[in-house]
Design a protein around this motif. Structure first.
Motif, PDB file in Angstrom:
ATOM      1  N   ASP A  41      60.867  54.187  31.884  1.00 37.79           N
ATOM      2  CA  ASP A  41      61.342  54.413  30.514  1.00 37.79           C
ATOM      3  C   ASP A  41      61.460  53.099  29.743  1.00 37.79           C
ATOM      4  O   ASP A  41      61.159  53.032  28.552  1.00 37.79           O
ATOM      5  CB  ASP A  41      62.679  55.157  30.524  1.00 37.79           C
ATOM      6  CG  ASP A  41      62.518  56.617  30.962  1.00 37.79           C
ATOM      7  OD1 ASP A  41      61.388  57.134  30.889  1.00 37.79           O
ATOM      8  OD2 ASP A  41      63.507  57.234  31.385  1.00 37.79           O
ATOM      9  N   ALA A  42      61.905  52.041  30.446  1.00 40.45           N
ATOM     10  CA  ALA A  42      62.013  50.727  29.791  1.00 40.45           C
ATOM     11  C   ALA A  42      60.616  50.209  29.431  1.00 40.45           C
ATOM     12  O   ALA A  42      60.399  49.674  28.339  1.00 40.45           O
ATOM     13  CB  ALA A  42      62.741  49.735  30.695  1.00 40.45           C
ATOM     14  N   TYR A  43      59.678  50.407  30.353  1.00 48.95           N
ATOM     15  CA  TYR A  43      58.297  49.979  30.100  1.00 48.95           C
ATOM     16  C   TYR A  43      57.716  50.727  28.894  1.00 48.95           C
ATOM     17  O   TYR A  43      57.129  50.127  27.990  1.00 48.95           O
ATOM     18  CB  TYR A  43      57.442  50.244  31.349  1.00 48.95           C
ATOM     19  CG  TYR A  43      55.974  50.048  31.124  1.00 48.95           C
ATOM     20  CD1 TYR A  43      55.398  48.783  31.234  1.00 48.95           C
ATOM     21  CD2 TYR A  43      55.153  51.117  30.749  1.00 48.95           C
ATOM     22  CE1 TYR A  43      54.051  48.595  31.000  1.00 48.95           C
ATOM     23  CE2 TYR A  43      53.804  50.937  30.512  1.00 48.95           C
ATOM     24  CZ  TYR A  43      53.254  49.681  30.642  1.00 48.95           C
ATOM     25  OH  TYR A  43      51.928  49.503  30.391  1.00 48.95           O
ATOM     26  N   THR A  63      53.161  54.033  40.370  1.00 49.80           N
ATOM     27  CA  THR A  63      53.391  52.662  39.890  1.00 49.80           C
ATOM     28  C   THR A  63      54.379  51.868  40.735  1.00 49.80           C
ATOM     29  O   THR A  63      54.505  50.662  40.543  1.00 49.80           O
ATOM     30  CB  THR A  63      53.958  52.693  38.459  1.00 49.80           C
ATOM     31  OG1 THR A  63      55.264  53.279  38.505  1.00 49.80           O
ATOM     32  CG2 THR A  63      53.088  53.495  37.517  1.00 49.80           C
ATOM     33  N   GLY A  64      55.114  52.543  41.618  1.00 52.07           N
ATOM     34  CA  GLY A  64      56.161  51.856  42.368  1.00 52.07           C
ATOM     35  C   GLY A  64      57.441  51.668  41.568  1.00 52.07           C
ATOM     36  O   GLY A  64      58.390  51.058  42.040  1.00 52.07           O
ATOM     37  N   LYS A  65      57.466  52.166  40.336  1.00 53.16           N
ATOM     38  CA  LYS A  65      58.638  51.962  39.479  1.00 53.16           C
ATOM     39  C   LYS A  65      59.561  53.175  39.515  1.00 53.16           C
ATOM     40  O   LYS A  65      59.105  54.311  39.606  1.00 53.16           O
ATOM     41  CB  LYS A  65      58.199  51.729  38.029  1.00 53.16           C
ATOM     42  CG  LYS A  65      57.422  50.448  37.822  1.00 53.16           C
ATOM     43  CD  LYS A  65      57.089  50.287  36.343  1.00 53.16           C
ATOM     44  CE  LYS A  65      56.056  49.201  36.104  1.00 53.16           C
ATOM     45  NZ  LYS A  65      56.460  47.867  36.578  1.00 53.16           N
ATOM     46  N   ASN A  66      60.870  52.936  39.391  1.00 55.09           N
ATOM     47  CA  ASN A  66      61.792  54.052  39.234  1.00 55.09           C
ATOM     48  C   ASN A  66      61.801  54.511  37.770  1.00 55.09           C
ATOM     49  O   ASN A  66      61.196  53.866  36.901  1.00 55.09           O
ATOM     50  CB  ASN A  66      63.190  53.697  39.759  1.00 55.09           C
ATOM     51  CG  ASN A  66      63.843  52.571  38.976  1.00 55.09           C
ATOM     52  OD1 ASN A  66      63.653  52.463  37.750  1.00 55.09           O
ATOM     53  ND2 ASN A  66      64.614  51.732  39.650  1.00 55.09           N
ATOM     54  N   ALA A  82      59.346  52.074  26.511  1.00 54.37           N
ATOM     55  CA  ALA A  82      60.046  51.664  25.282  1.00 54.37           C
ATOM     56  C   ALA A  82      59.361  50.447  24.661  1.00 54.37           C
ATOM     57  O   ALA A  82      59.298  50.307  23.436  1.00 54.37           O
ATOM     58  CB  ALA A  82      61.515  51.359  25.579  1.00 54.37           C
ATOM     59  N   THR A  83      58.817  49.556  25.521  1.00 54.57           N
ATOM     60  CA  THR A  83      58.138  48.377  24.968  1.00 54.57           C
ATOM     61  C   THR A  83      56.883  48.782  24.193  1.00 54.57           C
ATOM     62  O   THR A  83      56.540  48.151  23.212  1.00 54.57           O
ATOM     63  CB  THR A  83      57.743  47.359  26.064  1.00 54.57           C
ATOM     64  OG1 THR A  83      56.707  47.911  26.875  1.00 54.57           O
ATOM     65  CG2 THR A  83      58.914  46.968  26.927  1.00 54.57           C
ATOM     66  N   THR A 110      62.586  63.398  31.357  1.00 51.68           N
ATOM     67  CA  THR A 110      63.293  62.402  32.159  1.00 51.68           C
ATOM     68  C   THR A 110      64.396  63.093  32.951  1.00 51.68           C
ATOM     69  O   THR A 110      65.114  63.932  32.409  1.00 51.68           O
ATOM     70  CB  THR A 110      63.911  61.331  31.237  1.00 51.68           C
ATOM     71  OG1 THR A 110      62.848  60.684  30.554  1.00 51.68           O
ATOM     72  CG2 THR A 110      64.698  60.301  32.029  1.00 51.68           C
ATOM     73  N   PRO A 128      53.945  57.975  23.544  1.00 53.47           N
ATOM     74  CA  PRO A 128      54.295  58.317  24.916  1.00 53.47           C
ATOM     75  C   PRO A 128      53.719  59.675  25.305  1.00 53.47           C
ATOM     76  O   PRO A 128      53.395  60.480  24.436  1.00 53.47           O
ATOM     77  CB  PRO A 128      55.819  58.378  24.870  1.00 53.47           C
ATOM     78  CG  PRO A 128      56.130  58.755  23.468  1.00 53.47           C
ATOM     79  CD  PRO A 128      55.067  58.121  22.627  1.00 53.47           C
ATOM     80  N   ILE A 180      56.285  52.035  22.885  1.00 47.76           N
ATOM     81  CA  ILE A 180      56.612  52.979  21.804  1.00 47.76           C
ATOM     82  C   ILE A 180      57.183  52.235  20.597  1.00 47.76           C
ATOM     83  O   ILE A 180      56.727  52.411  19.469  1.00 47.76           O
ATOM     84  CB  ILE A 180      57.643  54.021  22.284  1.00 47.76           C
ATOM     85  CG1 ILE A 180      57.069  54.889  23.397  1.00 47.76           C
ATOM     86  CG2 ILE A 180      58.102  54.894  21.116  1.00 47.76           C
ATOM     87  CD1 ILE A 180      58.133  55.696  24.133  1.00 47.76           C
ATOM     88  N   PHE A 181      58.177  51.377  20.860  1.00 51.39           N
ATOM     89  CA  PHE A 181      58.855  50.750  19.726  1.00 51.39           C
ATOM     90  C   PHE A 181      58.093  49.555  19.179  1.00 51.39           C
ATOM     91  O   PHE A 181      58.437  49.032  18.125  1.00 51.39           O
ATOM     92  CB  PHE A 181      60.308  50.436  20.090  1.00 51.39           C
ATOM     93  CG  PHE A 181      61.091  51.687  20.378  1.00 51.39           C
ATOM     94  CD1 PHE A 181      61.300  52.626  19.367  1.00 51.39           C
ATOM     95  CD2 PHE A 181      61.565  51.971  21.640  1.00 51.39           C
ATOM     96  CE1 PHE A 181      61.975  53.812  19.618  1.00 51.39           C
ATOM     97  CE2 PHE A 181      62.251  53.145  21.904  1.00 51.39           C
ATOM     98  CZ  PHE A 181      62.454  54.072  20.888  1.00 51.39           C
ATOM     99  N   ALA A 229      64.015  54.556  35.408  1.00 48.54           N
ATOM    100  CA  ALA A 229      64.587  53.645  34.408  1.00 48.54           C
ATOM    101  C   ALA A 229      63.567  52.563  34.048  1.00 48.54           C
ATOM    102  O   ALA A 229      63.408  52.205  32.875  1.00 48.54           O
ATOM    103  CB  ALA A 229      65.873  53.015  34.940  1.00 48.54           C
ATOM    104  N   GLN A 230      62.842  52.073  35.059  1.00 48.95           N
ATOM    105  CA  GLN A 230      61.817  51.059  34.790  1.00 48.95           C
ATOM    106  C   GLN A 230      60.683  51.643  33.951  1.00 48.95           C
ATOM    107  O   GLN A 230      60.167  50.982  33.056  1.00 48.95           O
ATOM    108  CB  GLN A 230      61.233  50.527  36.105  1.00 48.95           C
ATOM    109  CG  GLN A 230      62.127  49.593  36.874  1.00 48.95           C
ATOM    110  CD  GLN A 230      61.478  49.259  38.209  1.00 48.95           C
ATOM    111  OE1 GLN A 230      61.738  49.912  39.206  1.00 48.95           O
ATOM    112  NE2 GLN A 230      60.636  48.260  38.232  1.00 48.95           N
TER     113      GLN A 230
END
Lengths: 141, 421
Positions: A84-86, A76-79, A88-89, A63, A98, A91-92, A81-82
């Protein structure tokens, strides 16, 4: 003058080529080409295997690496942070593992050259013989 | 019940660690975690804001709460082969009944015979709502906490059992179907920091379907929960003794039965995110055979917009019980002391128990999230709640001896710092 224009054009063109991202696998991998969506499924944890069913191991950069941010933005069009947040959903929730994060592109290439299940992304560059390209992502979406 | 013994998951985890060296040399181990440091502040002197009904502490006027949202999660994930994986997740947070066994959120073995089919056994996340499996990971959600009107009630974090998930590709869309079965238990506090609670055991089963398509995510879940404990027994025994002099007691005794009675969830959720704007909404219909779990509807909707590393959002929600408050008639007879006082106490306890489970509120809020550096976010959220005097169950009372006689409008301000590592 014409030479100068051609030179500029060549520079711009090569600049664009430089920015292209190559998605690579081991040369022994029976997969010869992947669509953008198939790459996305693998790197976004929707699939854990190549389309032919052979298990896949995604390799990633740390990262904060500019190429990583660029790769996911195009894919994906995501930055970051998005992304990593995605992740996280997944992984956790214990759904998916990952992508393994490696320090730089040379380490990625070396791992793909060694690991027949690996898939990774690198900037356009000369690659060793035991690594092959399965798709190229344009520098702009 | 499959795994009645509460030490099963810790034992499982230990077993996994022991067999680990026997597994293949290609094993991958990952340690990761998440943390939230949060504070919630409320302007209401009577009601205590809490994240959900498992908490016995929270925020009220002049007393902010660090305990409501702060937590630390640690996870170990072992991938032994493409087929076999194991995971243990520990979450340290303020719990009404804190113990190592309760801190184990998940501990399971996963078997993936082929890509797209997962079988899991052990302690698993209760995947009933849209955010269920990552509701404690602040970084993974846009708000400070999962929306209160729905998730305040959703107290099932995990269960011990099994689940199976199948992914089906439908062109550009991916459909996930999951079925689960297991059992769980939870300790619910009955008052603000009074150390009293009721222990409830559950069996549950259900199925969920979710579909991801371009920017859309749709989800439907049905889950049925059967209560396996008789936690209103003392009150029912008290009522049995007065049934001859106070006839309504017979009716309330049967209403207070819980053993082998069920409630169910019908949940639908929708999420849209085009990386610029996002929307998420969820609706839950809770149907219940138990008087102690109020049938009702819970919903929220939230709309947000991203500006680079900053995201702003608005959210609104409501919770509405299906049935009106239970009327508990006052006995007309007069008894000599101390019997009159005991009867009075029973009547009040019955009324409090039957109506105390009601949840009737609305909320409106705004907030912002700032991803100021990699894997860290700061959030601020301001909400106004309209809590009906007959439906305060998501809140605690600062003075447990005083009933809430008027509707309350607490304003809650929350700050959070979320980290992934």
């Amino acid at each position: 003058m014409a030479k100068v224009i051609m030179l500029i054009a060549a520079l711009i063109f090569s600049g664009q080529l430089q920015a292209e991202i190559l998605v690579i696998v081991n040369a022994q991998n029976s997969v010869s080409a992947l669509e953008k969506k198939q790459v996305m499924d693998l790197f976004m944890g929707r699939a854990s295997a190549f389309p032919n069913g052979q298990s896949a191991e995604t390799l990633d950069l740390k990262t904060g690496t500019p190429l990583r941010a660029h790769f996911y933005k195009i894919l994906t069009g995501k930055n970051e942070a998005q992304v990593d947040a995605y992740w996280a959903t997944l992984i956790f929730a214990g759904r998916m593992s990952p992508p393994k994060q490696l320090v730089d592109e040379q380490t990625l290439i070396a791992e793909v050259a060694r690991n027949t299940e690996a898939i990774a992304y690198v900037t356009r560059q000369a690659l060793p013989k035991n690594v092959k390209i399965v798709t190229e992502l344009p520098s702009h979406e | 019940m499959m795994f009645e013994n509460r030490i099963f998951p810790p034992l499982l985890a230990l077993l996994l660690v022991c067999v680990a060296p026997l597994a293949s040399a290609d094993a991958e181990h990952r340690l990761s975690g998440f943390a939230t440091l949060g504070i919630a502040m409320s302007d209401n002197p009577k009601l205590v804001f809490r994240r959900d009904i498992t908490k016995d502490d929270g925020a009220y006027k002049h007393s902010g709460s660090w305990k409501s949202d702060s937590l630390l999660g640690l996870q170990w994930q072992g991938d032994w082969s493409p087929e076999w994986g194991t995971m243990v997740q520990l979450v340290a947070k303020d719990r009404f009944n804190n113990s190592l066994a309760n801190s184990i959120e998940w501990a399971f073995v996963r078997y993936r015979p082929t890509d797209g089919l997962d079988l899991r056994l052990g302690r698993l996340g209760a995947d009933v709502f849209m955010l269920s499996e990552y509701r404690q990971v602040g970084y993974a959600i846009p708000w400070v906490r999962p929306p209160h009107d729905l998730y305040g009630l959703a107290s099932l974090y995990h269960f011990d059992g099994a689940d199976v998930t199948k992914r089906i590709e439908l062109g550009d869309a991916a459909l996930n179907i999951k079925a689960f079965y297991g059992n769980s238990d939870e300790e619910y506090p009955t008052g603000f920091n009074n150390d009293q609670g009721i222990h409830v055991e559950f069996d549950l089963y259900g199925a969920s379907t979710s579909m991801e398509w371009n920017y859309w995510k749709l989800r439907y879940t049905y889950a049925k929960v059967k209560v396996k404990s008789d936690h209103a027994k003392p009150l029912r025994e008290g009522l049995a003794q007065v049934a001859s002099i106070w006839p309504p007691a017979t009716l309330f005794m049967s209403e207070l039965e819980t053993l082998d009675k069920s409630f169910d969830y019908n949940q639908i959720g929708v999420n849209y995110d085009n990386n610029d704007w996002w929307f998420q909404g969820e609706f839950l219909q809770l149907g219940s055979e138990l008087a102690l779990v109020a049938s009702g509807k819970h919903a929220y909707a939230s709309l947000g917009k991203r500006f680079g590393s900053l995201s702003i959002y608005g959210l609104a929600g409501y919770a509405e019980p299906k049935n009106p408050s239970v009327y508990v008639p006052y006995p007309s007879i007069v008894l000599p002391e101390p019997f009159q006082s005991q009867l009075d106490y029973l009547v009040v306890a019955t009324e409090r128990t039957l109506n105390g489970v009601r949840i009737k509120q609305r909320s409106y809020g705004v907030g912002a999230r700032w991803d100021f550096t990699a894997k860290m976010a700061l959030k601020i959220q301001l909400e106004q709640f309209d809590v009906d005097k007959t439906g305060t169950n998501l809140w605690l009372r600062t003075d447990n001896t005083q009933p809430i006689l008027a509707d309350q409008k607490p304003v809650v301000l929350s700050l959070a710092w979320d980290v992934l590592f």
